[in-house]
Write a protein that holds these residues in place. Structure first.
Motif, PDB file in Angstrom:
ATOM      1  N   PHE A  27       0.832  -1.196   0.000  1.00 34.02           N
ATOM      2  CA  PHE A  27       0.000   0.000   0.000  1.00 34.02           C
ATOM      3  C   PHE A  27       0.870   1.249   0.000  1.00 34.02           C
ATOM      4  O   PHE A  27       1.892   1.308   0.682  1.00 34.02           O
ATOM      5  CB  PHE A  27      -0.920   0.017   1.226  1.00 34.02           C
ATOM      6  CG  PHE A  27      -2.049  -0.955   1.113  1.00 34.02           C
ATOM      7  CD1 PHE A  27      -3.077  -0.746   0.203  1.00 34.02           C
ATOM      8  CD2 PHE A  27      -2.084  -2.086   1.913  1.00 34.02           C
ATOM      9  CE1 PHE A  27      -4.116  -1.658   0.088  1.00 34.02           C
ATOM     10  CE2 PHE A  27      -3.120  -3.005   1.804  1.00 34.02           C
ATOM     11  CZ  PHE A  27      -4.139  -2.787   0.886  1.00 34.02           C
ATOM     12  N   VAL A  28       0.458   2.219  -0.769  1.00 33.30           N
ATOM     13  CA  VAL A  28       1.178   3.485  -0.817  1.00 33.30           C
ATOM     14  C   VAL A  28       0.386   4.555  -0.060  1.00 33.30           C
ATOM     15  O   VAL A  28      -0.787   4.380   0.225  1.00 33.30           O
ATOM     16  CB  VAL A  28       1.426   3.936  -2.267  1.00 33.30           C
ATOM     17  CG1 VAL A  28       2.248   2.915  -3.019  1.00 33.30           C
ATOM     18  CG2 VAL A  28       0.113   4.205  -2.975  1.00 33.30           C
ATOM     19  N   ILE A  29       1.066   5.637   0.234  1.00 34.67           N
ATOM     20  CA  ILE A  29       0.443   6.736   0.966  1.00 34.67           C
ATOM     21  C   ILE A  29       0.262   7.917   0.023  1.00 34.67           C
ATOM     22  O   ILE A  29       1.209   8.307  -0.670  1.00 34.67           O
ATOM     23  CB  ILE A  29       1.331   7.160   2.151  1.00 34.67           C
ATOM     24  CG1 ILE A  29       1.415   6.018   3.159  1.00 34.67           C
ATOM     25  CG2 ILE A  29       0.805   8.438   2.796  1.00 34.67           C
ATOM     26  CD1 ILE A  29       2.438   6.261   4.256  1.00 34.67           C
ATOM     27  N   MET A  30      -0.951   8.458  -0.006  1.00 33.25           N
ATOM     28  CA  MET A  30      -1.186   9.679  -0.771  1.00 33.25           C
ATOM     29  C   MET A  30      -1.393  10.827   0.189  1.00 33.25           C
ATOM     30  O   MET A  30      -2.191  10.724   1.112  1.00 33.25           O
ATOM     31  CB  MET A  30      -2.422   9.536  -1.654  1.00 33.25           C
ATOM     32  CG  MET A  30      -2.125   8.852  -2.962  1.00 33.25           C
ATOM     33  SD  MET A  30      -3.366   9.227  -4.221  1.00 33.25           S
ATOM     34  CE  MET A  30      -3.077  10.954  -4.482  1.00 33.25           C
ATOM     35  N   SER A  31      -0.682  11.887  -0.028  1.00 29.41           N
ATOM     36  CA  SER A  31      -0.822  13.040   0.851  1.00 29.41           C
ATOM     37  C   SER A  31      -0.504  14.319   0.100  1.00 29.41           C
ATOM     38  O   SER A  31       0.305  14.324  -0.836  1.00 29.41           O
ATOM     39  CB  SER A  31       0.120  12.894   2.044  1.00 29.41           C
ATOM     40  OG  SER A  31       0.082  14.074   2.827  1.00 29.41           O
ATOM     41  N   ALA A  42       5.464   6.702  -0.250  1.00 27.09           N
ATOM     42  CA  ALA A  42       4.580   7.708  -0.836  1.00 27.09           C
ATOM     43  C   ALA A  42       4.251   7.343  -2.288  1.00 27.09           C
ATOM     44  O   ALA A  42       5.069   6.749  -2.981  1.00 27.09           O
ATOM     45  CB  ALA A  42       5.250   9.076  -0.789  1.00 27.09           C
ATOM     46  N   ALA A  43       3.040   7.696  -2.704  1.00 26.21           N
ATOM     47  CA  ALA A  43       2.606   7.403  -4.074  1.00 26.21           C
ATOM     48  C   ALA A  43       3.313   8.298  -5.081  1.00 26.21           C
ATOM     49  O   ALA A  43       3.417   9.506  -4.887  1.00 26.21           O
ATOM     50  CB  ALA A  43       1.090   7.598  -4.185  1.00 26.21           C
ATOM     51  N   THR A  44       3.810   7.696  -6.153  1.00 23.61           N
ATOM     52  CA  THR A  44       4.398   8.468  -7.247  1.00 23.61           C
ATOM     53  C   THR A  44       3.832   7.930  -8.555  1.00 23.61           C
ATOM     54  O   THR A  44       3.341   6.802  -8.613  1.00 23.61           O
ATOM     55  CB  THR A  44       5.933   8.331  -7.306  1.00 23.61           C
ATOM     56  OG1 THR A  44       6.261   6.967  -7.593  1.00 23.61           O
ATOM     57  CG2 THR A  44       6.594   8.754  -6.011  1.00 23.61           C
ATOM     58  N   ILE A  45       3.920   8.742  -9.577  1.00 23.86           N
ATOM     59  CA  ILE A  45       3.496   8.281 -10.897  1.00 23.86           C
ATOM     60  C   ILE A  45       4.709   7.751 -11.636  1.00 23.86           C
ATOM     61  O   ILE A  45       5.760   8.372 -11.676  1.00 23.86           O
ATOM     62  CB  ILE A  45       2.820   9.413 -11.695  1.00 23.86           C
ATOM     63  CG1 ILE A  45       1.462   9.724 -11.070  1.00 23.86           C
ATOM     64  CG2 ILE A  45       2.661   9.014 -13.158  1.00 23.86           C
ATOM     65  CD1 ILE A  45       0.644  10.728 -11.825  1.00 23.86           C
ATOM     66  N   GLU A  46       4.528   6.573 -12.178  1.00 25.73           N
ATOM     67  CA  GLU A  46       5.606   5.897 -12.877  1.00 25.73           C
ATOM     68  C   GLU A  46       5.293   5.847 -14.363  1.00 25.73           C
ATOM     69  O   GLU A  46       4.176   5.543 -14.757  1.00 25.73           O
ATOM     70  CB  GLU A  46       5.707   4.474 -12.302  1.00 25.73           C
ATOM     71  CG  GLU A  46       6.705   3.597 -12.955  1.00 25.73           C
ATOM     72  CD  GLU A  46       8.145   3.936 -12.593  1.00 25.73           C
ATOM     73  OE1 GLU A  46       8.403   5.024 -12.057  1.00 25.73           O
ATOM     74  OE2 GLU A  46       9.000   3.108 -12.890  1.00 25.73           O
TER      75      GLU A  46
END
Ligand SMILES: [Zn+2]
Length: 102
Positions: A27-31, A42-46
């Protein structure tokens, strides 16, 4: 580096991937908090096909990854990296040791 991808796109990817990284499946974290965005999970766009390699910002070329995977992947082919992250390390090593040296 091209146009910045909107947060809306990241939210769509988050929804499509059920909040999990496309590589390690965690699970990633969006903030909206900049400090939290620097965390390894943390969520990043790949870009599956990297921008340096002609990859676009089109939806089919984007996936959500945690920051750690995003940074660790570097210039590696995304499928190779996904295999590596999912623990098939022996197979991964076989692939890279058979690759011709550049
Ligand atoms: Zn990850």
């Amino acid at each position: 580096m091209g146009k910045r991808i909107s947060r809306t796109v990241l939210l769509k990817l988050f929804d499509r991937q059920n909040g999990r990284c496309c590589y390690c499946d965690r699970f990633v974290i969006m903030s909206a908090d900049y400090n939290i965005q620097q965390w390894p999970d943390a969520a990043t766009i790949e870009h599956l096909r990297q921008r340096a390699d002609g990859g676009s910002n089109a939806p089919h070329n984007l996936a959500m990854a945690c920051k750690r995977c995003n940074q660790e992947r570097g210039a590696m082919n995304w499928l190779t990296y996904a295999t590596f992250r999912r623990g098939e390390f022996t197979e991964f090593m076989a692939v890279i040791t058979q690759s011709p040296k550049q």
